[in-house]
Design an enzyme around this catalytic site. Structure first.
Site, PDB file in Angstrom:
ATOM      1  CE1 TYR A 102      25.335  56.443  57.638  1.00  0.00           C
ATOM      2  CE2 TYR A 102      23.195  55.371  57.780  1.00  0.00           C
ATOM      3  CZ  TYR A 102      24.542  55.320  57.464  1.00  0.00           C
ATOM      4  OH  TYR A 102      25.074  54.168  56.975  1.00  0.00           O
TER       5      TYR A 102
ATOM      6  CG  HIS B 291      27.730  48.886  49.340  1.00  0.00           C
ATOM      7  ND1 HIS B 291      28.606  49.912  49.187  1.00  0.00           N
ATOM      8  CD2 HIS B 291      27.324  48.941  50.655  1.00  0.00           C
ATOM      9  CE1 HIS B 291      28.731  50.576  50.323  1.00  0.00           C
ATOM     10  NE2 HIS B 291      27.980  50.004  51.227  1.00  0.00           N
TER      11      HIS B 291
ATOM     12  CE1 TYR C  20      13.418   4.150  73.266  1.00  0.00           C
ATOM     13  CE2 TYR C  20      15.320   5.616  73.251  1.00  0.00           C
ATOM     14  CZ  TYR C  20      14.471   4.752  73.938  1.00  0.00           C
ATOM     15  OH  TYR C  20      14.667   4.515  75.261  1.00  0.00           O
TER      16      TYR C  20
ATOM     17  CG  ASN D  15      20.842  50.092  55.631  1.00  0.00           C
ATOM     18  OD1 ASN D  15      20.895  51.164  56.197  1.00  0.00           O
ATOM     19  ND2 ASN D  15      21.835  49.245  55.679  1.00  0.00           N
TER      20      ASN D  15
ATOM     21  CG  PHE E  42      20.818  47.582  59.606  1.00  0.00           C
ATOM     22  CD1 PHE E  42      21.787  46.948  60.375  1.00  0.00           C
ATOM     23  CD2 PHE E  42      20.720  48.965  59.671  1.00  0.00           C
ATOM     24  CE1 PHE E  42      22.641  47.668  61.186  1.00  0.00           C
ATOM     25  CE2 PHE E  42      21.578  49.695  60.483  1.00  0.00           C
ATOM     26  CZ  PHE E  42      22.542  49.043  61.242  1.00  0.00           C
TER      27      PHE E  42
ATOM     28  CD  GLU F 195      28.584  48.814  58.978  1.00  0.00           C
ATOM     29  OE1 GLU F 195      28.904  47.782  58.350  1.00  0.00           O
ATOM     30  OE2 GLU F 195      28.194  49.858  58.429  1.00  0.00           O
TER      31      GLU F 195
ATOM     32  NE  ARG G 140       9.173   2.393  72.162  1.00  0.00           N
ATOM     33  CZ  ARG G 140       9.965   2.248  73.219  1.00  0.00           C
ATOM     34  NH1 ARG G 140       9.652   2.816  74.363  1.00  0.00           N
ATOM     35  NH2 ARG G 140      11.086   1.559  73.134  1.00  0.00           N
TER      36      ARG G 140
END
Length: 491
Positions: free
Chosen positions: A52, A82, A277, A194, A326, A412, A280
């Site tokens: 792959y 991409h 608060y 990746n 990834f 995915e 404090r």
């Protein structure tokens, strides 16, 4: 000079690289691992083994075999296709961090990339060649594919780089430096994109800014305490030791140190028995945010030194395993946690601002710190602005990591949204800085009205530094420039 090994990079070193212009060098032993891993890839290509990302398509196309003659084209098509990021670019400091982190990850020697590609990355860091990378478009699994593709484009002589405030074509910078663009070989395009380096780079910058702000919040709160005659008994070490959180104990100790020698702080029963608060509980609330920072730091320093691409090459190429390093879930959780921790620093700060300006709560200071109540509004709307930012943070603090949208034909099918979380964390940090700037302006005005001679030596020193860039509120004016100047001082 900071030596990158792939396994020992720290946040302190990142701070030096990002903000002190430290140069980087590549560990020779790491380069040996890189070369062995590259030899393995070339052997796989020669032997025509189906692996792959080396000689297959990507995502749902992983079952498509690619001929040896097309392996270079495969990587080029991958980077170009991409590179579809959207929106405003990441700040240049984040882009610089992205290059450093991708370089460090590839030096681990599990990715099959050539040493010359990594040497070009090091050249980019040392010569301030920073890619222009759009912020939006990453799902935070399969890596930060779109952002890292824009980073990789620059190696190819495509895309854009920063030059001052301008963006110029990447090829112009290589021509200027007398260098040829990189031609990617088998596996290299996938190795470059990746990974989680976009979300982690933004996360590193987030952490460094957040840590600085957390320290700033303590001296600013100390000034507010002086303006409000705050009771220091609440910081007694025994209280915090009784609970046992180290971060809470540390905040209490630092608060006492800031306030040591003040004429304005009080003890319980002197003016009142106890404070609200927001005064404090400073050690408890700020201390809890420090716990968040500790968690975030731990996860970032692991991820900064992690192999996050796919597939990974082990055992001199005899074992090539496709996995999911990834996936950005660890950083997604860390960024969402950081959002909550930082939002609370603004939330409690805004409550102190309210006490400083509210005539029913501010121990005799003028209503809204106005020099002429009624005729002049003073800090009235400063509190509005702080409240607005705190409310905005509540929406930004919604966790990005609980969302997921399937992609790549449902191959995915679960993603982290970690990059969205990191971007939203940066927006929250910016809002926190502005809220603290407003508190600082109100606190210094309160101390000015009380008389700065009675301040603790350490808070007085901070007051004087602030007073070099802004004045206390002695007359109504446009306050936006003051907030901006103090925010820049804090940054």
């Amino acid at each position: 000079m900071i030596e990158l090994t792939g396994s020992r990079l720290t946040l302190k070193q990142m701070k030096d690289i990002l903000y002190q212009d430290s140069k980087v060098m590549l560990d020779p032993k790491a380069l040996e691992r890189v070369n062995k891993s590259r030899d393995a890839v070339e052997r796989i290509v020669r032997e025509d083994r189906t692996v792959y990302g080396i000689n297959t398509g990507f995502g749902l196309f992983s079952n498509v075999k690619i001929d040896e003659k097309d392996t270079k084209a495969l990587q080029l098509h991958l980077i170009r296709s991409h590179s579809c990021g959207i929106g405003e670019p990441f700040p240049e400091i984040v882009s610089r961090a992205m290059v450093v982190l991708r370089l460090n990850a590839l030096l681990k020697g599990f990715s099959g990339i050539r040493a010359e590609v990594l040497e070009r990355f090091a050249y980019m860091v040392n010569n301030h060649i920073h890619p222009v990378v759009p912020q939006q478009g990453s799902l935070g699994a399969s890596g930060d594919l779109a952002p890292l593709s824009h980073l990789a484009l620059v190696l190819l002589g495509e895309g854009a780089v920063w030059k001052g405030e301008e963006q110029i074509p990447a090829m112009d910078i290589w021509n200027e430096h007398g260098l040829e663009p990189i031609v990617l070989e088998a596996k290299e395009g996938l190795a470059l994109i990746n990974g989680t380096q976009a979300m982690t780079a933004q996360g590193v910058v987030n952490y460094l800014e957040a840590e600085s702000l957390a320290f700033d919040s303590e001296w600013i709160a100390s000034m507010s305490m002086e303006a409000l005659y705050g009771i220091t008994d609440a910081f007694h070490p025994a209280i915090h030791e009784a609970r046992g959180y180290p971060e809470q104990m540390d905040v209490a100790a630092r608060m006492l140190d800031w306030l040591n020698g003040s004429s304005y702080t009080t003890v319980q029963g002197e003016k009142r028995v106890q404070d609200a608060y927001s005064i404090r509980c400073i050690p408890q609330v700020h201390g809890a945010s420090w716990q968040v920072l500790g968690y975030v730091k731990e996860k970032l320093e692991i991820e900064m030194n992690a192999a996050t691409d796919n597939p990974l090459i082990f055992d001199d190429g005899n074992t090539v395993v496709s996995g999911g390093n990834f996936h950005g879930q660890p950083i997604a959780f860390a960024m969402d946690f950081l959002k909550i921790g930082m939002a609370e620093l603004a939330s409690i700060s805004e409550r102190r601002i309210e006490r400083l300006v509210n005539p029913h709560l501010n121990e005799g200071l003028p209503p809204f710190l106005s020099p002429e109540p009624g005729l002049q509004s003073g800090a009235m709307i400063l509190q509005y602005s702080a409240a607005s930012l705190v409310s905005e943070n509540k929406t930004l603090a919604h966790p990005a990591s609980v969302d997921s949208i399937p992609s790549s034909g449902n191959q995915e099918d679960h993603v982290s949204m970690g990059t969205i979380g990191a971007r939203h964390a940066q927006l929250i940090i910016k809002n926190v800085r502005n809220v603290l700037a407003i508190e600082a302006l109100c606190a210094m005005t309160g101390c000015f009205i009380r008389g700065v001679d009675g301040m603790a030596p350490k808070t007085r020193e901070k007051y004087e530094k602030l007073n070099q860039i802004v004045m206390p509120i002695v007359e109504d004016r446009v306050f936006t420039p003051d907030i901006q100047k103090i925010a820049q001082f804090l940054k």
